[in-house]
Design a protein around this motif. Sequence first.
Motif, short mmCIF file in Angstrom:
data_model
loop_
_atom_site.label_atom_id
_atom_site.label_comp_id
_atom_site.label_asym_id
_atom_site.label_seq_id
_atom_site.Cartn_x
_atom_site.Cartn_y
_atom_site.Cartn_z
N VAL A 127 -4.55 -0.25 -8.03
CA VAL A 127 -4.12 -1.00 -6.85
C VAL A 127 -4.00 -0.08 -5.65
O VAL A 127 -4.43 -0.43 -4.54
N ALA A 128 -3.47 1.11 -5.88
CA ALA A 128 -3.33 2.06 -4.77
C ALA A 128 -4.70 2.44 -4.21
O ALA A 128 -4.89 2.50 -2.99
N LEU A 133 -1.28 0.56 -11.57
CA LEU A 133 -0.73 0.93 -10.27
C LEU A 133 -1.70 1.80 -9.49
O LEU A 133 -1.89 1.64 -8.28
N ARG A 134 -2.32 2.74 -10.19
CA ARG A 134 -3.27 3.63 -9.53
C ARG A 134 -4.46 2.87 -8.97
O ARG A 134 -4.93 3.14 -7.86
N HIS A 163 0.82 -1.20 0.00
CA HIS A 163 0.00 0.00 0.00
C HIS A 163 0.86 1.26 0.00
O HIS A 163 0.72 2.13 -0.85
N LEU A 213 -6.13 -0.59 -2.19
CA LEU A 213 -5.49 -0.76 -0.89
C LEU A 213 -5.90 0.34 0.07
O LEU A 213 -6.11 0.10 1.26
N GLU A 214 -6.01 1.54 -0.44
CA GLU A 214 -6.44 2.65 0.40
C GLU A 214 -7.82 2.38 0.98
O GLU A 214 -8.07 2.59 2.17
N LEU A 240 2.50 -2.24 -14.56
CA LEU A 240 3.03 -3.36 -13.80
C LEU A 240 3.94 -4.21 -14.65
O LEU A 240 5.02 -4.64 -14.22
N SER A 281 5.83 -8.60 -8.49
CA SER A 281 5.39 -8.05 -9.78
C SER A 281 5.30 -9.15 -10.82
O SER A 281 4.33 -9.24 -11.58
N ASP A 329 -5.18 -7.41 -14.52
CA ASP A 329 -4.26 -6.40 -15.01
C ASP A 329 -4.60 -4.99 -14.51
O ASP A 329 -4.76 -4.06 -15.30
N LEU A 330 -4.71 -4.84 -13.22
CA LEU A 330 -4.97 -3.53 -12.64
C LEU A 330 -3.76 -2.63 -12.80
O LEU A 330 -2.62 -3.09 -12.75
N THR A 341 -5.79 12.08 -1.55
CA THR A 341 -4.78 11.18 -1.00
C THR A 341 -3.78 10.72 -2.06
O THR A 341 -2.58 10.68 -1.83
N LEU A 342 -4.31 10.38 -3.23
CA LEU A 342 -3.42 9.89 -4.30
C LEU A 342 -2.75 11.02 -5.07
O LEU A 342 -1.84 10.78 -5.84
N VAL A 367 2.58 6.37 -7.04
CA VAL A 367 1.54 7.13 -7.73
C VAL A 367 1.75 8.63 -7.52
O VAL A 367 1.65 9.42 -8.44
#
Lengths: 114, 114
Positions: free
Chosen positions: B34-35, B31-32, A15, B38-39, A31, B18, B28-29, B55-56, A22
Motif C-alpha cells: 500500500v505504501a 502495508l508495504r 500515505h 500511494l507513493e 492489515l 482497516s 489483501d495488500l 524512500t521506504l 513501514v
Amino acid sequence: MPVELTPTQALGLWHAVSLELVRVDSRDLTLRQVAVLLEIYLVPPPHTVRGLAATLGVTKPVITRALDTMGALGLVDRVRDERDRRNVIIKRTVEGALYLEKLGDLVINQGRKL
Amino acid sequence: MPVELTPTQALGLWHAVSLELVRVDSRDLTLRQVAVLLEIYLVPPPHTVRGLAATLGVTKPVITRALDTMGALGLVDRVRDERDRRNVIIKRTVEGALYLEKLGDLVINQGRKL
DNA sequence: ACAAATGGAAACGCTTGCGTAACGATCGGC
DNA sequence: GCCGATCGTTACGCAAGCGTTTCCATTTGT
C-alpha cells in the motif's frame, strides 16, 4: 463530531502514516492484525475469537493466528472464560495500549502536516 | 491546511478503515505494498525501484516483489527507461487509480462517521 | 576499449500467513 | 447421563513475503 477530508487529504494521510509505519515499525503487522488489535482496544469487552472472526468477516483460525503472533509480541493476552470454559477472553495489555497510543500520535501528527 | 484530530478520532478512523479494508478487499495488500502504491500515485514521477526502496527504507528486492504482485493485479505497470536502459520506470494504471479512489472514499466516509 | 560501477531481477532457503478440515474440551437440551 | 452443538486450537499442504547473495544488462570513467 465528523471529520471532513478532501480526497487529497484522505489519501495523503493514509500515505504518510503507511510510510512512517513501514519505515519505523519493525514488527510489521498485517492489515488484519492491526484491525484485530484496534477492535480489541476500541470496542468494549468482552472479546472472543468467534466474535472477532464475525466482525472481521474471516475464519476463526485467522483470529487464532493473529492472537498467537500478537500475543508473542505482548500486544494482547488470552484468558479462559471461567463461566463458560469453551470461551477465551482476549485481554488488553499495557504494551498493546502503548503501541496504539503511538499509532494515534502518528495519525494526528501526519494529519497536522497535510 | 492541517487536519486536527483527537486521539480517539485518529484511532477510530484507522480502526474503521482497516476493518472495511479487511472485510471488503480480497486483494489483501500488505502495508508495504500500500505504501508503494500511494507513493507512486501521490508523488510526481518518475519512480524507480531504487528510489522507492530508498524512500521506504527497504531493500530493492522488496520493491521488485511488490511491483511483481501489484503488476499482476494490474495496479501498476513497468516500462524500461529508454534514456538509461538500466532503469525501470514505474507507471500508473487506470485500475490502480481506481483502487486508490476507492480507498480515498473509504477514508472520507469513515471520517464523516466519527 | 575496457574495467568499474550501477540498476533491477533472479535464486536461495526460510518464515509466516492462508483455507480447509479435522480435533479435543466443554456446555446445553432432553 | 448422553448426544449433539459450540468454542477454540491444531494439522496439513500451499502460497507469498523476507533478507542475502548472485547475476545480467547497461552505462560511465578514463
